[in-house]
Design an enzyme around this catalytic site. Structure first.
Site, PDB file in Angstrom:
ATOM      1  NE  ARG A 146      -9.138 -23.419  -8.485  1.00  0.00           N
ATOM      2  CZ  ARG A 146     -10.132 -23.583  -7.648  1.00  0.00           C
ATOM      3  NH1 ARG A 146     -10.473 -22.608  -6.841  1.00  0.00           N
ATOM      4  NH2 ARG A 146     -10.795 -24.710  -7.590  1.00  0.00           N
ATOM      5  CB  ILE A 206     -26.601 -21.493  -9.134  1.00  0.00           C
ATOM      6  CG1 ILE A 206     -27.403 -21.485 -10.443  1.00  0.00           C
ATOM      7  CG2 ILE A 206     -25.977 -22.869  -8.862  1.00  0.00           C
ATOM      8  CD1 ILE A 206     -28.509 -22.520 -10.553  1.00  0.00           C
ATOM      9  NE  ARG A 251     -19.530 -24.674  -4.742  1.00  0.00           N
ATOM     10  CZ  ARG A 251     -18.591 -24.750  -5.658  1.00  0.00           C
ATOM     11  NH1 ARG A 251     -17.508 -24.032  -5.549  1.00  0.00           N
ATOM     12  NH2 ARG A 251     -18.720 -25.550  -6.683  1.00  0.00           N
ATOM     13  CB  CYS A 290     -15.387 -22.171  -1.750  1.00  0.00           C
ATOM     14  SG  CYS A 290     -16.717 -22.156  -2.931  1.00  0.00           S
ATOM     15  CG  ASP A 344     -19.680 -22.003 -13.673  1.00  0.00           C
ATOM     16  OD1 ASP A 344     -19.815 -21.582 -12.515  1.00  0.00           O
ATOM     17  OD2 ASP A 344     -19.468 -23.198 -13.951  1.00  0.00           O
ATOM     18  CE  LYS A 370     -13.079 -25.019 -13.441  1.00  0.00           C
ATOM     19  NZ  LYS A 370     -13.785 -25.515 -12.240  1.00  0.00           N
ATOM     20  CG  ASN A 371     -16.597 -27.255 -14.134  1.00  0.00           C
ATOM     21  OD1 ASN A 371     -15.518 -27.276 -13.525  1.00  0.00           O
ATOM     22  ND2 ASN A 371     -17.455 -26.257 -14.016  1.00  0.00           N
TER      23      ASN A 371
HETATM   24  N1  EPU Z   1     -25.978 -27.974  -3.065  1.00  0.00           N
HETATM   25  C1  EPU Z   1     -26.529 -28.339  -1.859  1.00  0.00           C
HETATM   26  N2  EPU Z   1     -26.219 -29.574  -1.327  1.00  0.00           N
HETATM   27  C2  EPU Z   1     -25.392 -30.427  -1.975  1.00  0.00           C
HETATM   28  C3  EPU Z   1     -24.829 -30.061  -3.224  1.00  0.00           C
HETATM   29  C4  EPU Z   1     -25.151 -28.809  -3.744  1.00  0.00           C
HETATM   30  O1  EPU Z   1     -27.274 -27.579  -1.257  1.00  0.00           O
HETATM   31  O2  EPU Z   1     -25.136 -31.508  -1.438  1.00  0.00           O
HETATM   32  C5  EPU Z   1     -26.290 -26.643  -3.602  1.00  0.00           C
HETATM   33  C6  EPU Z   1     -25.034 -25.792  -3.802  1.00  0.00           C
HETATM   34  O3  EPU Z   1     -24.644 -25.158  -2.606  1.00  0.00           O
HETATM   35  C7  EPU Z   1     -25.493 -24.823  -4.863  1.00  0.00           C
HETATM   36  C8  EPU Z   1     -26.424 -25.689  -5.730  1.00  0.00           C
HETATM   37  O4  EPU Z   1     -26.816 -26.795  -4.911  1.00  0.00           O
HETATM   38  O5  EPU Z   1     -26.216 -23.787  -4.292  1.00  0.00           O
HETATM   39  C9  EPU Z   1     -25.822 -26.213  -6.995  1.00  0.00           C
HETATM   40  O6  EPU Z   1     -24.602 -26.906  -6.692  1.00  0.00           O
HETATM   41  P1  EPU Z   1     -23.991 -28.005  -7.659  1.00  0.00           P
HETATM   42  O7  EPU Z   1     -23.822 -29.274  -6.917  1.00  0.00           O
HETATM   43  O8  EPU Z   1     -24.815 -28.042  -8.904  1.00  0.00           O
HETATM   44  O9  EPU Z   1     -22.582 -27.360  -8.013  1.00  0.00           O
HETATM   45  P2  EPU Z   1     -21.153 -28.072  -7.962  1.00  0.00           P
HETATM   46  O10 EPU Z   1     -21.258 -29.431  -8.535  1.00  0.00           O
HETATM   47  O11 EPU Z   1     -20.544 -27.873  -6.640  1.00  0.00           O
HETATM   48  C10 EPU Z   1     -20.471 -27.435 -10.387  1.00  0.00           C
HETATM   49  C11 EPU Z   1     -19.334 -26.744 -11.043  1.00  0.00           C
HETATM   50  C12 EPU Z   1     -19.407 -25.263 -10.721  1.00  0.00           C
HETATM   51  C13 EPU Z   1     -20.737 -24.730 -11.256  1.00  0.00           C
HETATM   52  C14 EPU Z   1     -21.896 -25.518 -10.648  1.00  0.00           C
HETATM   53  C15 EPU Z   1     -23.258 -25.120 -11.192  1.00  0.00           C
HETATM   54  C16 EPU Z   1     -17.571 -28.377 -11.172  1.00  0.00           C
HETATM   55  C17 EPU Z   1     -16.222 -28.825 -10.722  1.00  0.00           C
HETATM   56  N3  EPU Z   1     -18.069 -27.290 -10.578  1.00  0.00           N
HETATM   57  O12 EPU Z   1     -20.338 -27.195  -9.001  1.00  0.00           O
HETATM   58  O13 EPU Z   1     -18.336 -24.640 -11.415  1.00  0.00           O
HETATM   59  O14 EPU Z   1     -20.869 -23.360 -10.937  1.00  0.00           O
HETATM   60  O15 EPU Z   1     -21.711 -26.922 -10.898  1.00  0.00           O
HETATM   61  O16 EPU Z   1     -23.291 -25.296 -12.563  1.00  0.00           O
HETATM   62  O17 EPU Z   1     -18.169 -28.995 -12.044  1.00  0.00           O
HETATM   63  C18 EPU Z   1     -16.602 -23.091 -11.756  1.00  0.00           C
HETATM   64  O18 EPU Z   1     -16.209 -23.824 -12.670  1.00  0.00           O
HETATM   65  O19 EPU Z   1     -16.145 -21.927 -11.572  1.00  0.00           O
HETATM   66  C19 EPU Z   1     -17.636 -23.584 -10.860  1.00  0.00           C
HETATM   67  C20 EPU Z   1     -17.877 -23.046  -9.677  1.00  0.00           C
END
Ligand code: EPU
Length: 429
Positions: A408, A338, A131, A126, A316, A22-23
């Site tokens: 999802r 995280i 986030r 969320c 995850d 998915k990701n």
């Molecule tokens: N963060 C910030 N500022 C930003 C972006 C992120 O502070 O601008 C923080 C987030 O709040 C979090 C940390 O940095 O505390 C890591 O966030 P990251 O950007 O790595 O996560 P994401 O890209 O929003 C993806 C996956 C998540 C997975 C995380 C970590 C997708 C669609 N989502 O989220 O997947 O948990 O990376 O590996 O790729 C899931 O599939 O259930 C899921 C939540």
């Protein structure tokens, strides 16, 4: 709303096919906005998030055609998706669409890179935490985009095109890294990303972008270098297998006992989780077909883990491991670093009789001899599936409500488990 009914106690035996990730699929679909030619994605999983993103991309003018099964294919074969963003008709991603799926915010990068402008609703928090998107915005600014926030929308402008730059993330972020890589692919000049996320899905997207004519090196390491190009073209790409689905079924087998081959799984994508399972007492081995996981009779040992960016133990899989540890012989500790609020499954696991104590970002799990089935519900995808894992080992009936969270991110979950002997059915209402 559908529910899932499980009667626990059956060991799992057989083969579970692993779907495309998915990701990886979501950013790969978004990458189609970077070119006016057709991007063909193979091994696309059938998930509610994929359908939702099709709607969002359709709103920008992306023409999407999916072909499912051909004669001779089995029902587990992923879909083939043709995405053609020949003409982008709208550079706004509205609140109604973005609020349903956070990853859709990422369209901001290809839209501003290709069209010079994007107006994308802020995604908001969320169930798993606040986030924010500050680091995505920082990355676009480093590439010379002008950013304004207007009425809940982030507006990014680069009328003369993006320019390569240095991006040093103060914190590892998957979303920030995807954004930076996509935007820099069409920026003029060189971009260097330091402290980049090393998740396999980043490498998979970069691999696809390189097939589209991008010049990205170092994806999968913490330093990525991108030489921008003026235009990208169409390509064919097969989505990497889902390491979180793999780890989830591995934990289900460790929980129920049995012997299962996870077909198409790649051990190197989740080595840290496989190591934890081996420590807990499961037998884990790599085979030509994928990963074999077995546990026969022996009790589970407790573990101590902390979630970390890849290659560490993934957030995850945290909820699923917690479900497993409710049956360990002894006390486990799981620390979530995280997301700040990713413990909604704790209260629900307690309904099965689990003994879990939360202190800040650490959960202490005292293993119990037995779990008892219960009606449960969760507020996010991975939390929901942890309840399924608990239900597989619990005595009596478990009813998991709000199954749309599972849909999802898990393709045909109940079917994959039932074929291995689990007593699990979807109850439609
Ligand atoms: N963060 C910030 N500022 C930003 C972006 C992120 O502070 O601008 C923080 C987030 O709040 C979090 C940390 O940095 O505390 C890591 O966030 P990251 O950007 O790595 O996560 P994401 O890209 O929003 C993806 C996956 C998540 C997975 C995380 C970590 C997708 C669609 N989502 O989220 O997947 O948990 O990376 O590996 O790729 C899931 O599939 O259930 C899921 C939540």
């Amino acid at each position: 709303m559908d529910r899932i009914r499980i009667v626990g106690g059956q060991p799992l035996h057989g083969t579970i096919p692993i779907s495309g990730a998915k990701n990886a699929t979501l950013p790969l679909m978004i990458a189609s906005l970077l070119t006016d030619q057709t991007l063909i994605l193979d091994n696309v999983p059938r998930l509610a998030d994929v359908v939702q993103l099709q709607r969002i991309l359709g709103n920008h003018g992306v023409d999407i055609m999916t072909s499912g099964k051909r004669p001779g294919d089995d029902e587990y074969k992923g879909q083939t998706m043709h995405l053609s963003a020949t003409r982008i008709v709208d550079t706004t991603a509205p609140y109604e669409l973005v609020s349903k799926m956070r990853a859709s915010f990422w369209v901001i990068a290809p839209l501003v890179a290709r069209m010079g402008e994007a107006r994308v609703s802020m995604p908001g928090g969320c169930a798993i935490g606040t986030r924010p998107v500050d680091l995505l915005i920082m990355a676009l600014e480093r590439l010379s985009a002008r950013i304004d926030v207007d009425g809940g929308y982030v507006v990014a402008r680069a009328p003369d095109g993006l320019k390569g730059g240095e991006i040093n993330f103060p914190k590892v972020t998957v979303s920030g890294t995807h954004t930076a890589v996509m935007a820099a692919s069409l920026a003029s000049g060189t971009t260097v990303i330091e402290n980049a996320a090393r998740e396999p899905e980043i490498a998979d997207v970069a691999d696809c972008l390189n097939k589209m004519g991008a010049r990205i090196s170092g994806a999968g390491t913490s330093r990525i270098v991108i030489e921008g190009v003026a235009k990208l073209h169409g390509a064919w790409h097969k989505v990497v297998p889902d390491r979180i689905e793999t780890g989830t079924y591995a934990m289900a087998v460790a929980m129920s006992g049995g012997d299962v081959v996870l077909d198409g799984a790649r051990p190197e994508l989740l080595q840290s989780a496989l190591d934890v399972l081996a420590l807990a007492g499961a037998e884990v081995s790599a085979t030509n077909q994928g990963i074999r996981i077995a546990r026969n009779g022996a009790g589970l040992r407790p573990v101590e883990i902390t979630t970390e960016p890849f290659p560490g133990f993934p957030t995850d899989l945290q909820a699923q491991l917690m479900a497993l540890m409710t049956r360990a012989k002894g006390t486990s500790h799981i620390t979530e670093t995280i997301f700040e609020n990713r413990f909604m499954h704790v209260q629900e696991l307690a309904r099965f009789g689990a003994r879990i104590h939360l202190d800040g970002e650490t959960a202490t799990i005292e293993g119990v001899d037995r779990l008892k089935g219960a009606p449960v519900m969760a507020t996010d995808l991975r939390a929901s599936v942890s309840l399924v894992i608990a239900g597989l080992a619990a005595e009596g009936e478990t009813m998991v409500n709000r199954v749309y969270h599972l849909d999802r991110g898990f393709e045909r979950l109940e079917d994959k488990l039932a074929r291995c002997g689990a007593d699990i059915v979807r109850v439609s209402s």
